[in-house]
Enzyme design. Structure first.
Site, PDB file in Angstrom:
ATOM      1  N   GLN A  33      28.877  61.772  -2.334  1.00  0.00           N
ATOM      2  CA  GLN A  33      28.935  61.605  -3.788  1.00  0.00           C
ATOM      3  C   GLN A  33      29.729  60.338  -4.107  1.00  0.00           C
ATOM      4  OE1 GLN A  33      27.341  63.334  -5.950  1.00  0.00           O
ATOM      5  NE2 GLN A  33      26.923  65.310  -5.009  1.00  0.00           N
ATOM      6  N   TYR A  62      22.585  71.326   4.857  1.00  0.00           N
ATOM      7  CA  TYR A  62      22.439  69.943   4.375  1.00  0.00           C
ATOM      8  C   TYR A  62      23.835  69.356   4.160  1.00  0.00           C
ATOM      9  CZ  TYR A  62      17.871  71.981   3.388  1.00  0.00           C
ATOM     10  OH  TYR A  62      16.684  72.649   3.495  1.00  0.00           O
ATOM     11  N   GLU A  83      23.161  69.722   9.598  1.00  0.00           N
ATOM     12  CA  GLU A  83      22.702  68.462   8.986  1.00  0.00           C
ATOM     13  C   GLU A  83      21.752  67.784   9.962  1.00  0.00           C
ATOM     14  OE1 GLU A  83      21.750  65.238   7.152  1.00  0.00           O
ATOM     15  OE2 GLU A  83      23.074  66.607   6.069  1.00  0.00           O
ATOM     16  N   ASP A 131      23.278  72.127  -0.633  1.00  0.00           N
ATOM     17  CA  ASP A 131      23.281  70.927  -1.478  1.00  0.00           C
ATOM     18  C   ASP A 131      22.152  70.044  -0.959  1.00  0.00           C
ATOM     19  OD1 ASP A 131      23.819  68.824  -3.144  1.00  0.00           O
ATOM     20  OD2 ASP A 131      25.747  68.303  -2.253  1.00  0.00           O
ATOM     21  N   CYS A 158      20.973  68.176  -7.356  1.00  0.00           N
ATOM     22  CA  CYS A 158      20.938  66.912  -8.102  1.00  0.00           C
ATOM     23  C   CYS A 158      19.637  66.764  -8.878  1.00  0.00           C
ATOM     24  CB  CYS A 158      21.133  65.727  -7.154  1.00  0.00           C
ATOM     25  SG  CYS A 158      19.898  65.644  -5.843  1.00  0.00           S
TER      26      CYS A 158
END
Length: 198
Positions: A33, A62, A83, A131, A158
């Site tokens: 971020q 993730y 990930e 996320d 998002c």
């Protein structure tokens, strides 16, 4: 997006940033971020909604460089991060070390494959945090997530559109809490949304 080859011209090949009290190394292919002030608001909003007791096993899917899992690590018993980007996993494991986080483990691989591996290792999450990228969760991931029957799912998104699509599928098995938007990119249409499913 960035191509297959990278060449470090100067420096260590990563930058350093902070979210709250946590320090993070971030490589060029790792998601992070960029608005770290609001990222702290975002992660604290997630933490408040999760109402953690300190006894949970948390899956951070993730996971990127481990920003969410590390941020929540003080409030759970164990964090397992998954990930697909190997460089990000390398950063995540470095980030656990520089923050003295001893209860987090980050593993490279697709969420779909690693969820099966964890099931085979008899590791079951109490809480799952996702996320995902803008495209949201794929159907296979949702199916595997549902098979774990976690008590809570914390969803950070998002993209309100894919968020709504995924919540509709998850709502067949979970009660959806309120959805809180967090404005990460002022003067743009983009917001992050947070909800916890029970």
């Amino acid at each position: 997006i960035l191509g297959n080859n990278e060449k470090i011209v100067y420096g260590d090949g990563y930058i350093t940033d902070y979210i709250g009290k946590y320090k993070y190394y971030i490589s060029s292919k790792s998601f992070f971020q960029v608005n770290t002030t609001q990222a702290e608001v975002l992660y604290n909003t997630l933490k408040e909604k999760l109402e953690l007791t300190g006894k949970e096993v948390l899956f951070d899917l993730y996971s990127g460089v481990g920003s969410i899992g590390i941020f929540l690590s003080d409030d759970v018993e164990k964090v397992y991060g998954i990930e697909i980007e190997e460089q990000a996993v390398k950063m995540a494991n470095m980030n656990t070390k520089i923050n003295n986080v001893e209860n987090a483990e980050y593993i490279a691989g697709s969420v779909e494959n690693k969820i099966v591996e964890f099931k085979n290792r008899n590791i079951h999450p109490d809480v799952i945090v996702v996320d995902p990228p803008r495209k949201g969760l794929d159907l296979e991931s949702i199916e595997y997530i549902l098979k774990f029957n976690a008590k809570k799912i914390g969803y950070v998104s998002c993209s309100p559109a894919t968020f709504a699509r995924d919540l509709k599928l998850l709502s067949q098995y979970y009660d959806i809490g309120d959805v809180t938007p967090v404005d990460m990119f002022p003067h743009s249409e983009h917001v992050e949304c947070v909800s916890v499913l029970h």
